[in-house]
Design a protein around this motif. Structure first.
Motif, PDB file in Angstrom:
ATOM      1  N   GLN A  70     -26.009 -24.914  37.924  1.00  9.08           N
ATOM      2  CA  GLN A  70     -25.233 -25.827  37.089  1.00  9.08           C
ATOM      3  C   GLN A  70     -24.187 -25.059  36.301  1.00  9.08           C
ATOM      4  N   SER A  71     -23.035 -25.664  36.149  1.00  8.25           N
ATOM      5  CA  SER A  71     -22.013 -25.100  35.271  1.00  8.25           C
ATOM      6  C   SER A  71     -22.396 -25.379  33.829  1.00  8.25           C
ATOM      7  N   LEU A  72     -22.084 -24.442  32.960  1.00  9.36           N
ATOM      8  CA  LEU A  72     -22.344 -24.586  31.532  1.00  9.36           C
ATOM      9  C   LEU A  72     -21.056 -24.339  30.767  1.00  9.36           C
ATOM     10  N   PRO A  73     -20.954 -24.850  29.551  1.00 10.75           N
ATOM     11  CA  PRO A  73     -19.811 -24.469  28.716  1.00 10.75           C
ATOM     12  C   PRO A  73     -19.955 -22.995  28.335  1.00 10.75           C
ATOM     13  N   SER A  74     -18.913 -22.242  28.489  1.00 11.64           N
ATOM     14  CA  SER A  74     -18.948 -20.819  28.167  1.00 11.64           C
ATOM     15  C   SER A  74     -19.051 -20.625  26.660  1.00 11.64           C
ATOM     16  N   GLN A  75     -19.852 -19.640  26.264  1.00 13.70           N
ATOM     17  CA  GLN A  75     -19.957 -19.265  24.858  1.00 13.70           C
ATOM     18  C   GLN A  75     -19.044 -18.093  24.539  1.00 13.70           C
ATOM     19  N   GLN A  76     -18.382 -17.548  25.578  1.00 15.13           N
ATOM     20  CA  GLN A  76     -17.449 -16.446  25.358  1.00 15.13           C
ATOM     21  C   GLN A  76     -16.241 -17.007  24.611  1.00 15.13           C
ATOM     22  N   GLY A  77     -15.802 -16.294  23.633  1.00 11.05           N
ATOM     23  CA  GLY A  77     -14.656 -16.762  22.870  1.00 11.05           C
ATOM     24  C   GLY A  77     -14.093 -15.638  22.042  1.00 11.05           C
ATOM     25  N   SER A  78     -13.007 -15.904  21.429  1.00  9.80           N
ATOM     26  CA  SER A  78     -12.380 -14.859  20.628  1.00  9.80           C
ATOM     27  C   SER A  78     -11.430 -15.472  19.618  1.00  9.80           C
ATOM     28  N   LEU A  79     -11.109 -14.674  18.662  1.00  8.74           N
ATOM     29  CA  LEU A  79     -10.115 -15.102  17.671  1.00  8.74           C
ATOM     30  C   LEU A  79      -8.707 -15.011  18.224  1.00  8.74           C
ATOM     31  N   PHE A  80      -8.506 -14.129  19.210  1.00  8.25           N
ATOM     32  CA  PHE A  80      -7.164 -13.850  19.680  1.00  8.25           C
ATOM     33  C   PHE A  80      -6.895 -14.345  21.096  1.00  8.25           C
ATOM     34  N   GLY A  81      -7.808 -15.123  21.679  1.00 10.96           N
ATOM     35  CA  GLY A  81      -7.559 -15.744  22.966  1.00 10.96           C
ATOM     36  C   GLY A  81      -7.621 -14.835  24.170  1.00 10.96           C
ATOM     37  N   GLU A  82      -8.414 -13.746  24.110  1.00 16.08           N
ATOM     38  CA  GLU A  82      -8.466 -12.866  25.270  1.00 16.08           C
ATOM     39  C   GLU A  82      -9.380 -13.390  26.377  1.00 16.08           C
ATOM     40  N   CYS A  83     -10.103 -14.465  26.152  1.00 15.87           N
ATOM     41  CA  CYS A  83     -10.992 -15.043  27.170  1.00 15.87           C
ATOM     42  C   CYS A  83     -10.343 -16.297  27.762  1.00 15.87           C
ATOM     43  N   LEU A  84      -9.303 -16.104  28.528  1.00 14.48           N
ATOM     44  CA  LEU A  84      -8.564 -17.243  29.064  1.00 14.48           C
ATOM     45  C   LEU A  84      -9.245 -17.880  30.271  1.00 14.48           C
ATOM     46  N   ARG A  85      -9.998 -17.101  31.056  1.00 12.86           N
ATOM     47  CA  ARG A  85     -10.637 -17.617  32.264  1.00 12.86           C
ATOM     48  C   ARG A  85     -12.145 -17.452  32.161  1.00 12.86           C
ATOM     49  N   ARG A  86     -12.728 -18.044  31.154  1.00 16.66           N
ATOM     50  CA  ARG A  86     -14.156 -17.892  30.935  1.00 16.66           C
ATOM     51  C   ARG A  86     -14.938 -18.932  31.724  1.00 16.66           C
ATOM     52  N   GLY A  87     -16.192 -18.628  31.960  1.00 17.16           N
ATOM     53  CA  GLY A  87     -17.036 -19.555  32.685  1.00 17.16           C
ATOM     54  C   GLY A  87     -18.493 -19.148  32.585  1.00 17.16           C
ATOM     55  N   ALA A  88     -19.378 -20.104  32.821  1.00 20.22           N
ATOM     56  CA  ALA A  88     -20.811 -19.847  32.740  1.00 20.22           C
ATOM     57  C   ALA A  88     -21.545 -20.680  33.783  1.00 20.22           C
ATOM     58  N   LEU A  89     -22.620 -20.105  34.311  1.00 24.80           N
ATOM     59  CA  LEU A  89     -23.486 -20.795  35.266  1.00 24.80           C
ATOM     60  C   LEU A  89     -24.934 -20.571  34.874  1.00 24.80           C
ATOM     61  N   GLN A  90     -25.759 -21.523  35.263  1.00 28.05           N
ATOM     62  CA  GLN A  90     -27.202 -21.436  35.068  1.00 28.05           C
ATOM     63  C   GLN A  90     -27.866 -21.741  36.396  1.00 28.05           C
ATOM     64  N   ALA A  91     -28.972 -21.077  36.688  1.00 29.66           N
ATOM     65  CA  ALA A  91     -29.721 -21.339  37.912  1.00 29.66           C
ATOM     66  C   ALA A  91     -31.187 -21.001  37.666  1.00 29.66           C
ATOM     67  N   GLU A  92     -32.036 -21.437  38.584  1.00 33.41           N
ATOM     68  CA  GLU A  92     -33.443 -21.076  38.553  1.00 33.41           C
ATOM     69  C   GLU A  92     -33.766 -20.295  39.812  1.00 33.41           C
ATOM     70  N   VAL A  93     -34.752 -19.398  39.681  1.00 34.62           N
ATOM     71  CA  VAL A  93     -35.152 -18.587  40.833  1.00 34.62           C
ATOM     72  C   VAL A  93     -36.668 -18.378  40.787  1.00 34.62           C
ATOM     73  N   ARG A  94     -37.261 -18.344  41.953  1.00 37.89           N
ATOM     74  CA  ARG A  94     -38.682 -18.003  42.092  1.00 37.89           C
ATOM     75  C   ARG A  94     -38.775 -16.617  42.693  1.00 37.89           C
ATOM     76  N   CYS A  95     -39.643 -15.801  42.118  1.00 41.44           N
ATOM     77  CA  CYS A  95     -39.847 -14.450  42.621  1.00 41.44           C
ATOM     78  C   CYS A  95     -40.859 -14.487  43.781  1.00 41.44           C
ATOM     79  N   MET A  96     -40.678 -13.559  44.709  1.00 43.04           N
ATOM     80  CA  MET A  96     -41.618 -13.415  45.820  1.00 43.04           C
ATOM     81  C   MET A  96     -42.901 -12.756  45.296  1.00 43.04           C
ATOM     82  N   PRO A  97     -44.036 -13.139  45.880  1.00 46.87           N
ATOM     83  CA  PRO A  97     -45.302 -12.528  45.401  1.00 46.87           C
ATOM     84  C   PRO A  97     -45.398 -11.057  45.783  1.00 46.87           C
TER      85      PRO A  97
END
Length: 97
Positions: A70-97
């Motif tokens: 799923q896409s998430l709202p990015s928490q990356q940010g700045s006072l001076f706008g250096e994060c122009l192409r920010r993005g975030a994703l979330q996923a779930e994973v199962r580990c192999m035994p």
């Protein structure tokens, strides 16, 4: 004046030093919810690659496929706008035994 300019440069670079921001939360036996948040994103494949790398670290015996991506709202940010192409994703994973 130089000290102030130096401090400003450090602040500007600080946002990129933590790029990407990776987090994982255990949600069950051998199951994790993973999150990646980037200040400078090229494309979604880059974020998915970050998620797979995090899954590999969390699952030393091997990780299954990423699920519930799923896409998430990015928490990356700045006072001076250096994060122009920010993005975030979330996923779930199962580990192999």
């Amino acid at each position: 004046m130089r000290a102030a300019a130096g401090a400003l440069c450090v602040l500007l670079l600080a946002g990129c030093q933590s790029d990407p921001s990776l987090h994982s939360t255990r949600i069950g036996p051998d199951q994790y919810r993973l999150q990646v948040d980037r200040c400078h994103v090229i494309d979604r494949a880059q974020l998915e690659s970050d998620l797979r790398a995090l899954a590999t670290r969390k699952c030393p015996a091997g990780a299954g496929a990423l699920e519930n991506i799923q896409s998430l709202p990015s928490q990356q940010g700045s006072l001076f706008g250096e994060c122009l192409r920010r993005g975030a994703l979330q996923a779930e994973v199962r580990c192999m035994p």
